[in-house]
Structures are given as structure tokens and as C-alpha cells.
Design an enzyme around this catalytic site. Structure first.
Site, PDB file in Angstrom:
ATOM      1  NE  ARG A 256     -41.168 -59.240 -51.726  1.00 25.30           N
ATOM      2  CZ  ARG A 256     -40.436 -58.752 -52.978  1.00 25.30           C
ATOM      3  NH1 ARG A 256     -41.016 -57.734 -53.625  1.00 25.30           N
ATOM      4  NH2 ARG A 256     -39.052 -59.107 -52.948  1.00 25.30           N
ATOM      5  CG  ASN A 274     -40.974 -56.547 -49.837  1.00 26.51           C
ATOM      6  OD1 ASN A 274     -41.545 -57.286 -48.931  1.00 26.51           O
ATOM      7  ND2 ASN A 274     -39.482 -56.997 -50.018  1.00 26.51           N
TER       8      ASN A 274
END
Ligand code: SAH
Length: 327
Positions: A256, A274
Site C-alpha cells: 500500500r 487491504n
């Protein structure tokens, strides 16, 4: 505290004396330009208080506006005057563009990140610069239709001088560019007939010159001295808007954070998060070529990731998306 207009003007004059004259820049035309261009209008609201400080400043998207002294030095090394036609690669927020426009006859500026070009366009238009043409796209290929240039200023670092830029330099013209990976040296290339004489100046630190912005044909002029009805930079390119899902070993591997950096560097809007099933979902929106390049990155991800599958679907564009965030 940001200070009122006269306070800012005083700070600007002081900047020129203390940071630029004192370090040895004596070219009166450069000093006059630095005294007159309102740097605080280019740096963005958040940085107005620091606009005249002796430092580079962030301008968003991982890019920086150079320290005032560096702008003055590069401009002095370029040695242009009202007869000159100048090419600038990496216009950023447009401050250096304005300084050049004060001195040169014509300035052709290129910036690869559309949101930054939009900021540059707005500020240059507000100040009424009529001798500037600004385009969004890759500047590595130069601006063939307007060549040759008496001056070419590259505001991002490269390992070597891009050959296309060298070829677009007029006889007697100068090209100023930071050269080197990591350690960089501000370098002046002067064309004398068919010879190119290189002179190394000072050590410096610039963001890298990126070569993935596509061919010259994809470039769009977004500002033409306030004359042409140039399209808004964000509309000048084909926009692509997608949602993507990445499966494999993609959580706990900085996917990320890396994706956020990669997305922001490409000027994309969107987010990354996520999912409960172990996958990562991304929302990507921006210039089509930049979204495609980002999807290529997503297929590989950061070093520790092992991507087994990437699925992509087009979704309607969302005007309310701002920046690129981790969710
Ligand atoms: N002089 C600018 C700051 C330059 S920062 C100012 O006054 O604000 C360097 C800029 O070069 C960044 O905005 C970056 O997006 C741009 N850039 C990097 N590679 C480029 C390329 N290939 N073509 C055009 N611009 C590029």
C-alpha cells in the site's frame, strides 16, 4: 503568519540580497527578475510563510520547487536575453518559468504532471505572462517544432544529456542540467558549431527526470500566453478510471505505501486498501497512459510482493477524488 503584500515584497528583496547577491550572482537581469516575480504565489497556500526562505519547498506529487539561489544560478548560467527562445523541461509550479519569461523573448515550458501544470497555468495566467507557452507531457523529447533554442533549462536530474535536447540547441546556445545519479552536478553544455563543450558547475540535488510520460505527439499545450483557448490540463488528456484487485503475497509487504508513492508520482487520484481476503484493492484515476503505467507497476508491486493475479475493471470517473491515499 503569512504577512501582507508589502511585507512579502520586503522579504523578496532581502532574499535577493542575502541568498543570491551574497553568493556571487551578479547578473543584473537575473537579479531584477528574482526581485519582481512573486514566488509566494507559486509555492501554494501552505508554504507562503516559507516562500522566501533559503530552501527548496515541496509542491506536491513528490516534487519540489528549487531553492531561490538555485533558480538564480541556473538562470544566470543560461545567459539568455530578450532575443532568446528558451525551452524549460520540468516546469513544476511555474516559478522558474516566470523568472525565464522576465528575461527571454519566448519561453516554451513542459511539465509531465497535469495537476502541477494546471497550477503553473493558473499562476502564469493570473500574472499575465504573454510570452510563455506551457504543455503537459514528456519534455525529454524537447519541442521539435519550436527548435532551435538559445537556452534549454532542465529542472530534473538525468544520467546524461538527452540527445534530443542536445540536437535542439542553437549554435552558441546553452543547456543547463543536473547530471548524475544520487550525487549530481549542475552542468552547462554549450554548443559551438557541431561541438558540445561541457562545464561542471556546482553540486546539486534535483528530483529525477522521468522518461515514462510518452512521446512528443501526446503533448498538449495548456497555456499559450493567455491567447488560445487552451483546454484545461486535466481534460487535455484522455482520462482512465479503474478499480483493480491484486492477489498473492500482497499484504504485510509495503504494497500500500509503495502504491501510494507510485500513484502520487504519476499524478493519479485514488486510494489503496487491504481487503479481508488478503488481497489489495486500488482505485486509480488519471491520464490514461499514467493509469496503464501504474497497472504495470501493480502487476509486480514492491520487492517483497508476489503478485499472482491482477483484475481490472473500468468504473465511472469520480470528480471528488483528491490525491492518492492509503485506506
Ligand atoms: N522548476 C520547478 C520545479 C521543478 S521540480 C518549479 O519552479 O516549480 C522538477 C519537475 O520536473 C517536476 O515537476 C517533475 O514532474 C518534472 N519532470 C520530471 N520528468 C519530466 C519529463 N520527462 N518531462 C517533463 N517534466 C518532467
Amino acid at each position: 503568519m503569512t504577512g501582507d503584500a508589502s511585507d512579502l515584497a520586503v522579504r523578496r528583496l532581502r532574499m535577493v540580497e542575502e541568498q543570491i547577491v551574497r553568493r556571487g550572482v551578479r547578473d543584473e537581469n537575473v537579479l531584477a527578475a528574482m526581485r519582481s516575480v512573486p514566488r509566494h504565489l507559486f509555492v501554494g497556500e501552505a508554504a507562503v510563510a516559507d516562500a522566501y526562505a533559503d530552501t527548496p519547498l515541496p509542491i506536491g506529487f513528490g516534487q519540489t520547487i528549487s531553492q531561490p539561489y538555485m533558480v538564480a544560478l541556473m538562470t544566470a548560467l543560461l545567459a539568455v536575453d530578450v532575443r532568446s527562445r528558451v525551452l524549460e523541461v520540468g516546469a513544476g509550479c511555474g516559478y522558474q518559468t516566470a523568472v525565464l519569461a522576465e528575461m527571454a523573448g519566448e519561453v516554451y515550458a513542459i511539465e509531465r504532471l497535469a495537476p502541477l501544470a494546471e497550477r503553473a497555468r493558473a499562476t502564469l495566467a493570473r500574472l499575465g505572462y504573454a510570452n510563455v507557452r506551457l504543455a503537459v507531457g514528456d519534455g525529454v523529447a524537447g519541442w521539435r517544432d519550436e527548435a532551435p533554442f538559445q537556452g534549454i533549462l532542465v529542472a530534473a536530474a538525468a544520467a546524461e544529456v538527452p540527445p534530443e535536447l542536445r540536437a535542439q540547441l542553437a549554435d552558441g546556445g546553452r543547456l543547463v542540467i543536473p547530471l548524475g545519479r544520487g550525487e549530481q552536478v549542475l552542468t552547462v553544455v554549450e554548443r559551438v558549431g557541431d561541438r558540445f563543450e561541457e562545464r561542471r558547475d556546482t553540486r546539486c540535488r534535483f528530483v529525477p527526470l522521468v522518461r515514462d510520460a510518452g512521446p512528443e505527439e501526446r503533448r498538449r499545450v495548456v497555456y499559450d500566453g493567455g491567447r488560445a483557448e487552451a483546454p484545461h490540463p486535466e481534460e487535455a488528456f484522455e482520462v482512465r478510471s479503474v478499480e483493480a484487485q491484486v492477489s498473492g503475497v500482497v499484504q504485510g509487504v509495503y504494497y500500500r505505501a509503495s502504491a501510494r508513492r507510485e500513484g502520487a508520482a504519476r499524478g493519479l487520484r485514488g486510494w489503496v486498501r487491504n481487503e479481508a481476503d488478503g488481497s489489495v484493492r486500488l482505485r486509480l484515476q488519471g491520464e490514461a497512459a499514467a493509469v496503464d503505467a501504474m497497472l504495470d507497476w501493480c502487476r509486480v508491486g514492491p520487492p517483497a510482493a508476489k503478485v499472482s493475479r491482477l483484475t481490472v475493471r473500468d468504473v465511472p470517473a469520480d470528480d471528488t477524488l483528491r490525491g492518492f491515499e492509503v485506506r
